[in-house]
Write an enzyme that holds these catalytic residues in place. Structure first.
Site, PDB file in Angstrom:
ATOM      1  N   ALA A 177      34.997  90.368  25.307  1.00  0.00           N
ATOM      2  CA  ALA A 177      34.951  89.482  26.467  1.00  0.00           C
ATOM      3  C   ALA A 177      35.519  89.384  27.783  1.00  0.00           C
ATOM      4  O   ALA A 177      36.028  90.609  27.797  1.00  0.00           O
ATOM      5  CB  ALA A 177      35.361  88.035  25.804  1.00  0.00           C
ATOM      6  N   ASN A 178      35.385  88.544  28.632  1.00  0.00           N
ATOM      7  CA  ASN A 178      36.361  88.604  29.934  1.00  0.00           C
ATOM      8  C   ASN A 178      36.979  87.358  30.309  1.00  0.00           C
ATOM      9  O   ASN A 178      36.774  86.378  29.552  1.00  0.00           O
ATOM     10  CB  ASN A 178      35.454  89.216  31.060  1.00  0.00           C
ATOM     11  CG  ASN A 178      34.449  88.338  31.539  1.00  0.00           C
ATOM     12  OD1 ASN A 178      34.523  87.307  31.993  1.00  0.00           O
ATOM     13  ND2 ASN A 178      33.081  88.722  31.130  1.00  0.00           N
TER      14      ASN A 178
END
Ligand code: C5P
Length: 221
Positions: free
Chosen positions: A29-30
């Protein structure tokens, strides 16, 4: 839909991060909060647009009165945007993962008793902004992308606009000392075919309202 300068217009907004699975229980993810995208959707709604809000996993609540399409991966996000077309404008505010795991596992990865460490391989994700910008038929009249840079903001953003083929780029400097990333305020450059505008530092909600007004003006031409 509402009254206002965008009444009768359909606008698609992408927002938030994407999650790219490693196996059924793990993902990459970010740190995107999805806040600027949600503010843009809200501002477009307030000007009367019908808004399709294509969002990756985010804790920022979507605004009321927009059609929410929740997705996880970049591939799903592209499919959701294409499925929501036709549109008068597409605003790509999502932080789409550049890569996905090529060898994602159908079953949960297990620790190997002999200590062997798994290796992830990546493949490039489609670029949603470039894909929509380069449509040959029924292209939305206005396609807007974002550029978060830490140096040479204008040069990088101009190059990005040309490379992707979008109409506008909203660029900002996300160097740590600006306090913009994760903060409440933003200072952006708007890059169009006509040139560059430097907007003063203002709240992200105000950036969204100003951008929505500009979108309404462009679609009225
Ligand atoms: O190339 P870069 O990721 O910096 O470009 C950012 C812009 O491109 C943003 O508008 C983002 O939403 C869009 N983008 C996209 N699909 C990708 C990567 C970026 O729509 N796979």
């Amino acid at each position: 839909f509402g009254d206002g300068p965008l009444s009768g217009r359909h606008v698609i907004v992408t927002s938030g991060p994407t999650h790219e699975p490693i196996d059924p229980v793990r993902y990459i993810a970010n740190r995107s909060s999805g806040r600027q995208g949600a503010e843009i959707a809200r501002a477009l709604r307030d000007l009367g647009a019908r808004v399709t809000f294509v969002t990756g996993p985010s804790t920022t609540p979507p605004p009321a009165g927009v059609e929410v399409v929740a997705v996880e991966t970049a591939l799903q996000m592209l499919g959701a945007v294409q499925g929501a077309l036709p549109a008068d404008a597409v605003i790509c505010a999502a932080a789409v993962a550049d890569w996905r795991v090529a060898n994602a596992h159908a079953d949960k990865l297990k620790k190997d008793p002999s200590g062997r460490i798994p290796t992830l391989e990546f493949v490039e994700n489609p670029d949603i902004l470039a894909t929509i910008s380069q449509m040959q038929e029924d292209r939305p009249r206005l396609v807007v992308g974002f550029a978060a840079e830490t140096s040479d903001v204008l040069a990088h953003a101009r190059a990005k606009r040309a490379r992707k083929g979008c109409d506008w780029i909203v660029a900002n400097d996300v160097s740590p000392e600006t306090g913009i990333m994760g903060g409440n305020e933003n200072a952006v450059l708007l890059i169009t075919a006509d040139g560059v505008e430097q907007w003063p530092r203002m709240e992200k909600s105000e950036v969204a309202r100003r951008l929505a007004r500009r979108i309404a003006e462009a679609l009225a031409e």
